[in-house]
Design a protein around this motif. Structure first.
Motif, PDB file in Angstrom:
ATOM      1  N   GLY A 190       0.842  -1.193   0.000  1.00  0.00           N
ATOM      2  CA  GLY A 190       0.000   0.000   0.000  1.00  0.00           C
ATOM      3  C   GLY A 190       0.883   1.252   0.000  1.00  0.00           C
ATOM      4  N   TYR A 191       0.410   2.318  -0.670  1.00  0.00           N
ATOM      5  CA  TYR A 191       1.184   3.556  -0.775  1.00  0.00           C
ATOM      6  C   TYR A 191       0.298   4.760  -0.438  1.00  0.00           C
ATOM      7  CZ  TYR A 191       5.271   1.356  -2.908  1.00  0.00           C
ATOM      8  OH  TYR A 191       6.402   0.617  -3.129  1.00  0.00           O
ATOM      9  N   LEU A 192       0.969   5.713   0.205  1.00  0.00           N
ATOM     10  CA  LEU A 192       0.371   7.027   0.442  1.00  0.00           C
ATOM     11  C   LEU A 192       0.791   7.929  -0.716  1.00  0.00           C
ATOM     12  CD1 LEU A 192      -0.972   9.302   2.148  1.00  0.00           C
ATOM     13  CD2 LEU A 192       1.247   9.566   3.291  1.00  0.00           C
ATOM     14  N   VAL A 193      -0.173   8.598  -1.341  1.00  0.00           N
ATOM     15  CA  VAL A 193       0.117   9.480  -2.483  1.00  0.00           C
ATOM     16  C   VAL A 193      -0.131  10.920  -2.034  1.00  0.00           C
ATOM     17  CG1 VAL A 193      -0.431  10.082  -4.860  1.00  0.00           C
ATOM     18  CG2 VAL A 193      -0.591   7.676  -4.088  1.00  0.00           C
ATOM     19  N   ARG A 210      -3.077   3.973  -2.897  1.00  0.00           N
ATOM     20  CA  ARG A 210      -2.647   3.204  -4.079  1.00  0.00           C
ATOM     21  C   ARG A 210      -2.087   1.855  -3.627  1.00  0.00           C
ATOM     22  NH1 ARG A 210       1.343   6.443  -7.637  1.00  0.00           N
ATOM     23  NH2 ARG A 210      -0.639   7.383  -8.273  1.00  0.00           N
ATOM     24  N   ILE A 211      -2.394   0.856  -4.419  1.00  0.00           N
ATOM     25  CA  ILE A 211      -1.759  -0.460  -4.222  1.00  0.00           C
ATOM     26  C   ILE A 211      -0.878  -0.699  -5.442  1.00  0.00           C
ATOM     27  CG2 ILE A 211      -2.123  -2.947  -3.989  1.00  0.00           C
ATOM     28  CD1 ILE A 211      -4.786  -2.326  -2.616  1.00  0.00           C
ATOM     29  N   LYS A 212       0.424  -0.774  -5.154  1.00  0.00           N
ATOM     30  CA  LYS A 212       1.389  -0.907  -6.244  1.00  0.00           C
ATOM     31  C   LYS A 212       1.968  -2.323  -6.230  1.00  0.00           C
ATOM     32  CE  LYS A 212       4.278   2.389  -7.249  1.00  0.00           C
ATOM     33  NZ  LYS A 212       5.459   3.311  -7.216  1.00  0.00           N
ATOM     34  N   THR A 213       2.022  -2.925  -7.417  1.00  0.00           N
ATOM     35  CA  THR A 213       2.619  -4.249  -7.579  1.00  0.00           C
ATOM     36  C   THR A 213       3.733  -4.156  -8.608  1.00  0.00           C
ATOM     37  OG1 THR A 213       0.500  -5.326  -7.089  1.00  0.00           O
ATOM     38  CG2 THR A 213       2.200  -6.669  -8.142  1.00  0.00           C
ATOM     39  N   THR A 214       4.893  -4.682  -8.256  1.00  0.00           N
ATOM     40  CA  THR A 214       6.025  -4.677  -9.184  1.00  0.00           C
ATOM     41  C   THR A 214       6.547  -6.114  -9.359  1.00  0.00           C
ATOM     42  OG1 THR A 214       7.595  -4.294  -7.383  1.00  0.00           O
ATOM     43  CG2 THR A 214       6.735  -2.354  -8.522  1.00  0.00           C
ATOM     44  N   ASN A 282      -5.467   2.407  -8.045  1.00  0.00           N
ATOM     45  CA  ASN A 282      -5.695   3.652  -7.325  1.00  0.00           C
ATOM     46  C   ASN A 282      -7.089   3.656  -6.714  1.00  0.00           C
ATOM     47  OD1 ASN A 282      -3.156   4.923  -7.943  1.00  0.00           O
ATOM     48  ND2 ASN A 282      -3.938   5.228 -10.033  1.00  0.00           N
ATOM     49  N   LEU A 283      -7.126   3.932  -5.382  1.00  0.00           N
ATOM     50  CA  LEU A 283      -8.424   4.002  -4.705  1.00  0.00           C
ATOM     51  C   LEU A 283      -9.119   5.299  -5.086  1.00  0.00           C
ATOM     52  CD1 LEU A 283      -6.729   1.957  -2.907  1.00  0.00           C
ATOM     53  CD2 LEU A 283      -8.281   2.650  -1.035  1.00  0.00           C
ATOM     54  N   MET A 284     -10.450   5.253  -5.128  1.00  0.00           N
ATOM     55  CA  MET A 284     -11.229   6.464  -5.349  1.00  0.00           C
ATOM     56  C   MET A 284     -11.061   7.387  -4.145  1.00  0.00           C
ATOM     57  SD  MET A 284     -12.585   6.185  -8.305  1.00  0.00           S
ATOM     58  CE  MET A 284     -13.099   4.983  -9.527  1.00  0.00           C
ATOM     59  N   SER A 285     -11.327   8.658  -4.355  1.00  0.00           N
ATOM     60  CA  SER A 285     -11.101   9.657  -3.288  1.00  0.00           C
ATOM     61  C   SER A 285     -11.905   9.346  -2.031  1.00  0.00           C
ATOM     62  CB  SER A 285     -11.456  11.064  -3.801  1.00  0.00           C
ATOM     63  OG  SER A 285     -12.804  11.104  -4.247  1.00  0.00           O
ATOM     64  N   ASP A 286     -13.065   8.754  -2.197  1.00  0.00           N
ATOM     65  CA  ASP A 286     -13.887   8.485  -1.011  1.00  0.00           C
ATOM     66  C   ASP A 286     -13.760   7.032  -0.540  1.00  0.00           C
ATOM     67  OD1 ASP A 286     -15.034   7.525  -3.321  1.00  0.00           O
ATOM     68  OD2 ASP A 286     -17.105   8.009  -2.749  1.00  0.00           O
ATOM     69  N   ASP A 287     -12.884   6.256  -1.198  1.00  0.00           N
ATOM     70  CA  ASP A 287     -12.686   4.861  -0.784  1.00  0.00           C
ATOM     71  C   ASP A 287     -11.683   4.775   0.357  1.00  0.00           C
ATOM     72  OD1 ASP A 287     -14.510   3.909  -2.551  1.00  0.00           O
ATOM     73  OD2 ASP A 287     -13.061   3.174  -4.025  1.00  0.00           O
ATOM     74  N   LYS A 288     -11.844   3.758   1.166  1.00  0.00           N
ATOM     75  CA  LYS A 288     -10.928   3.508   2.262  1.00  0.00           C
ATOM     76  C   LYS A 288     -10.459   2.044   2.177  1.00  0.00           C
ATOM     77  CE  LYS A 288     -11.385   7.518   4.314  1.00  0.00           C
ATOM     78  NZ  LYS A 288     -10.255   8.463   4.483  1.00  0.00           N
ATOM     79  N   ALA A 289      -9.188   1.830   2.337  1.00  0.00           N
ATOM     80  CA  ALA A 289      -8.662   0.467   2.389  1.00  0.00           C
ATOM     81  C   ALA A 289      -9.021  -0.153   3.736  1.00  0.00           C
ATOM     82  CB  ALA A 289      -7.146   0.487   2.202  1.00  0.00           C
TER      83      ALA A 289
END
Length: 313
Positions: A190-193, A210-214, A282-289
């Protein structure tokens, strides 16, 4: 005078009686001859006739025995050669017809020499039948041996073909296995943007945007160059529901005959060289993980590349 006449009359009577005596003598002689003839035939002719009759019967029995022996041997030959005898059915019919004709001649007590000649002719035909049957048998055996050799040769060729096919299949499988993608260092977090677009990893669920996968798609020169679809499926904790941008087939792909939803995807122009790949959700602005362990799976259209996990708290 009277006595003279009487003598003359008596003399006439004596002359008239002489023919009767003559016939009596003739009949007596004939009776004697008939009696002698009867006695002769009774004593000598009957045995002679019996002897002739016995000889005829003996010859007929002899002829019948020869004929029976010939037919018995013929039937034995037919039974011995089995189905092969069907190929000489025409000659078999000739033999049976000849035997029937000889049987009639024997029953009618025809001339012995005539029957003997026909029987000898039939024996010659029967011998020819046996010779032809032996020839057919030998030819059939040779053909069977040839067929066995041909079948053995064909079986050897089939075995060689099977071995070659198996070798080709094994080689194809090896090539197929070798011509697959390998994914390395699959990581997800998980990432803070921030407002300026910068990002930093975080394990706090309430800060994740954001959830980033590499991952690294390995080098493989056996794979034909071209575009490759890489799919990322992110399953949320507890329910295992996959995050997706919408329902329906728009955000899905087919793997092993099963349609799967994906969270995000990217297209890589693969050239046989190693490729670093990044996939972002990318999470929507009103979404919460939500808190818990997330499962992340990576696919191409043809392969499952691997899986990783991360936890938010």
């Amino acid at each position: 005078m009277e006595s003279t006449n009487s003598m003359n009359y008596a003399g006439q009577s004596t002359n008239q009686e002489n023919p009767l005596k003559k016939w009596v003598i003739i009949l007596g002689v004939l009776s004697g001859i008939l009696l002698c003839t009867t006695i002769y035939f009774a004593r000598f002719a009957k045995p002679t006739m019996n002897k002739v009759y016995t000889e005829v019967e003996t010859k007929n029995v002899e002829l019948q025995s020869e004929l029976d022996a010939l037919l018995a041997e013929h039937e034995r030959i037919k039974e011995q050669y089995g189905e092969l005898s069907e190929q000489l059915s025409e000659k078999d019919s000739i033999i049976m017809a000849g035997a029937a004709e000889i049987e009639k001649l024997i029953n009618s007590q025809a001339d012995y020499n005539r029957i003997k000649k026909q029987l000898a002719r039939l024996q010659n035909i029967s011998q020819e039948y046996v010779k032809e049957m032996d020839k057919l048998y030998q030819e059939n055996q040779a053909l069977k041996e040839e067929n066995q050799q041909v079948r053995a040769s064909l079986e050897q060729e089939r075995e060689v073909t099977r071995n070659m096919q198996q070798a080709n299949d094994d080689l194809s499988q090896k090539i197929s296995n070798a011509a697959t993608f390998k994914a390395y260092n699959i990581k997800s977090a998980g990432y803070l943007v921030r407002n300026k677009g910068t990002e930093e990893p975080t394990e706090k669920a309430n800060k994740v945007k954001r959830i980033k996968t590499t991952l690294m798609l390995g080098e493989n020169s056996l794979i034909e160059p071209g575009p490759v679809n890489v799919y990322c499926r992110i399953a949320i904790p507890e329910t295992g529901k996959v995050l997706t941008m919408g329902s329906g087939d728009t955000y899905s792909f087919v793997h092993n005959g099963q349609r799967l939803q994906y969270s995000c995807k990217t297209v890589v122009n693969y050239k046989g060289k190693a490729e670093n790949i990044t996939l972002n959700w990318n999470l929507m602005s009103d979404d919460k993980a939500i808190k818990g362990q997330y499962s992340v799976q990576i696919y191409t259209d043809d392969q499952f590349l691997g899986e990783t996990y991360f936890t938010l708290r």
